[in-house]
Design an enzyme around this catalytic site. Sequence first.
Site, mmCIF file in Angstrom:
data_model
loop_
_atom_site.group_PDB
_atom_site.id
_atom_site.type_symbol
_atom_site.label_atom_id
_atom_site.label_comp_id
_atom_site.label_asym_id
_atom_site.label_seq_id
_atom_site.Cartn_x
_atom_site.Cartn_y
_atom_site.Cartn_z
ATOM 1 N N CYS A 28 0.807 -1.218 0.000
ATOM 2 C CA CYS A 28 0.000 0.000 0.000
ATOM 3 C C CYS A 28 0.842 1.269 0.000
ATOM 4 O O CYS A 28 0.294 2.367 -0.158
ATOM 5 C CB CYS A 28 -0.943 0.001 1.199
ATOM 6 S SG CYS A 28 -2.271 -1.217 1.055
ATOM 7 N N LYS A 31 0.588 3.541 -3.171
ATOM 8 C CA LYS A 31 -0.604 4.322 -3.511
ATOM 9 C C LYS A 31 -0.221 5.715 -4.012
ATOM 10 O O LYS A 31 0.817 6.260 -3.641
ATOM 11 C CB LYS A 31 -1.488 4.485 -2.267
ATOM 12 C CG LYS A 31 -2.321 3.270 -1.900
ATOM 13 C CD LYS A 31 -3.255 3.624 -0.749
ATOM 14 C CE LYS A 31 -4.218 2.498 -0.444
ATOM 15 N NZ LYS A 31 -5.149 2.862 0.649
ATOM 16 N N ASP A 65 -14.367 7.126 2.088
ATOM 17 C CA ASP A 65 -14.551 5.968 2.953
ATOM 18 C C ASP A 65 -13.933 4.731 2.316
ATOM 19 O O ASP A 65 -13.406 4.775 1.203
ATOM 20 C CB ASP A 65 -16.040 5.740 3.233
ATOM 21 C CG ASP A 65 -16.318 5.459 4.701
ATOM 22 O OD1 ASP A 65 -15.575 4.659 5.288
ATOM 23 O OD2 ASP A 65 -17.262 6.049 5.247
ATOM 24 N N ASP A 66 -13.993 3.598 3.027
ATOM 25 C CA ASP A 66 -13.257 2.412 2.600
ATOM 26 C C ASP A 66 -13.907 1.668 1.441
ATOM 27 O O ASP A 66 -13.240 0.944 0.713
ATOM 28 C CB ASP A 66 -13.091 1.464 3.797
ATOM 29 C CG ASP A 66 -12.252 2.091 4.893
ATOM 30 O OD1 ASP A 66 -11.046 2.300 4.659
ATOM 31 O OD2 ASP A 66 -12.795 2.397 5.968
ATOM 32 N N ASP A 86 -9.026 -3.449 -4.457
ATOM 33 C CA ASP A 86 -7.720 -3.084 -3.914
ATOM 34 C C ASP A 86 -6.658 -4.030 -4.469
ATOM 35 O O ASP A 86 -6.841 -5.252 -4.433
ATOM 36 C CB ASP A 86 -7.731 -3.167 -2.380
ATOM 37 C CG ASP A 86 -6.763 -2.174 -1.744
ATOM 38 O OD1 ASP A 86 -5.613 -2.116 -2.214
ATOM 39 O OD2 ASP A 86 -7.151 -1.465 -0.798
ATOM 40 N N ASP A 109 -11.593 -3.825 3.452
ATOM 41 C CA ASP A 109 -12.460 -2.684 3.144
ATOM 42 C C ASP A 109 -13.922 -2.991 3.454
ATOM 43 O O ASP A 109 -14.680 -2.120 3.884
ATOM 44 C CB ASP A 109 -12.322 -2.294 1.670
ATOM 45 C CG ASP A 109 -11.026 -1.560 1.377
ATOM 46 O OD1 ASP A 109 -10.408 -1.061 2.326
ATOM 47 O OD2 ASP A 109 -10.645 -1.486 0.194
ATOM 48 N N GLY A 157 -11.763 -13.502 -12.593
ATOM 49 C CA GLY A 157 -11.053 -12.246 -12.427
ATOM 50 C C GLY A 157 -10.594 -11.679 -13.745
ATOM 51 O O GLY A 157 -11.135 -12.009 -14.816
ATOM 52 N N HIS A 158 -9.557 -10.851 -13.676
ATOM 53 C CA HIS A 158 -9.062 -10.169 -14.865
ATOM 54 C C HIS A 158 -7.539 -10.104 -14.795
ATOM 55 O O HIS A 158 -6.969 -9.843 -13.728
ATOM 56 C CB HIS A 158 -9.639 -8.755 -14.943
ATOM 57 C CG HIS A 158 -9.272 -8.015 -16.188
ATOM 58 N ND1 HIS A 158 -9.716 -8.389 -17.432
ATOM 59 C CD2 HIS A 158 -8.494 -6.919 -16.381
ATOM 60 C CE1 HIS A 158 -9.235 -7.556 -18.349
ATOM 61 N NE2 HIS A 158 -8.489 -6.656 -17.734
ATOM 62 N N ASP A 242 -10.145 1.428 8.121
ATOM 63 C CA ASP A 242 -8.961 0.585 8.292
ATOM 64 C C ASP A 242 -7.712 1.420 8.037
ATOM 65 O O ASP A 242 -7.762 2.489 7.431
ATOM 66 C CB ASP A 242 -9.001 -0.681 7.437
ATOM 67 C CG ASP A 242 -9.035 -0.434 5.941
ATOM 68 O OD1 ASP A 242 -9.142 0.731 5.523
ATOM 69 O OD2 ASP A 242 -8.950 -1.418 5.188
#
Length: 348
Positions: A28, A31, A65-66, A86, A109, A157-158, A242
Site C-alpha cells: 500500500c 498508492k 470511505d473504505d 484493492d 475494506d 477475475g481479470h 482501516d
Amino acid sequence: MTAIRTGVQQADQRESVRLTHYAHGGGCACKIPPGELEEIVAGLTTPGGGGALAGDLLVGLDHGDDAAVVRLPGGPGALAAVATADFFTPVVDDPYDWGRIAAANALSDVYAMGGTPLVAVNLLCWPRDVLPFDLAREVLRGGLDVAASAGCVVAGGHTVDDPEPKYGMAVTGTVDPDRLLRNDAGRPGMPLSLTKPLGLGVLNNRHKTTGEVFPQAVRTMVALNRDAARAALTAGAVCATDVTGFGLLGHLFKLARASGVTAVVDSAAVPYLDGAWEAARAGHISGGTRRNLEWVAPHTDFGGTDELTRLLLADAQTSGGLLVAGEVPGAPVIGELVPAQPHRLVVR
C-alpha cells in the site's frame, strides 16, 4: 524422476526470485499520495446525482470511505451491497504470502464498513516474459486460501500483461444499512481503538532492502479484520476505518475531517510490531510514509513529538488493522475524539 526434478526446480526458482525487486514501491506504500488523489477525484460523481439511484447510495466518494455502499431493493429491512477493489505491487518476496496479504487487505475494506464479503474476483497484472506463471499461480492460491477462510467465493477475475507485477481483488459483500461503520460518524467523547500494531511499512521496506523475513509482519498482514469488525459492532460502534497506505495519521485525519471533530492521539499508547523501531532507526522509511507525513503535517499539532515517532505514526501500512471510534475488547485505546480545534489532529 523428471516430475520430481521439475518440482524441485520450481521450488528453487520461487526461493531465488525477489518479487519485491520487480516493484517500484511495496504494498500500500505504492498508492498515489492522498493529496494528489483528492485533487484527481474531486467532483467525479455520477452526472445528475445518479437519478433514481441517488437515494440508494449510502456511502460514496464524498469522504473517502473504505468502500461504496448501495441499498438493495426490498423495502424496510433490506440489506445493502458493499463494493471495493484493492491491489498493489509485491510487499514480500514469497508469492503465496503476497497473495494472502493482498486478499486480506482487499477484504478489509468490507469489514471496515461493518459488512460481510460474499464474492471476489482476482485482479492480476503480470510481466509474462519476465516472471514464470508458476509464481503467479502461487499468488492466486494465496488469495484463494484467505478468501476461503473468510467464507468469500472467488469467481474468476481479470489479468493484464504488465511490466510490474500487481495483485489484489474486487470484493462485493453485504451490510445491514442500520449498522454501518463509516468514517463520518465520529463524535466528541468517543475513544479511539486500534486493532493491529503499526510498523508494517518499515518492516516491509527492510525486507525489500535486505531480504530479511519478518514472520510477525506476515502474520499481522494475513490476519482478517473480521473478528475486529464484529467486536466493534457488538460494542455499538458506528465509526471506523482501516489503516492502510495513508498510515494511522492519514486515515485518522480523513475520519476527523469527515466527522467534523479533532482527534487526539496518545503516542505512548500506540502499539508497534517487534522490530519496527529498529527498522525505522535504520532508515527503512518508504517514500509513501514521508508523503503521508507531509500531507497531514499542516493539519496536525505535534507538540514535542520527535521526527521518528511522527514517521512511524504516518507509516504506510499494508493490510493494517481497524481504527474504531469506540472501545473494542482486546484492542488498545490510543486516543479520543474531541470537539473541533484549529488542528484536526493533536499528537501528545
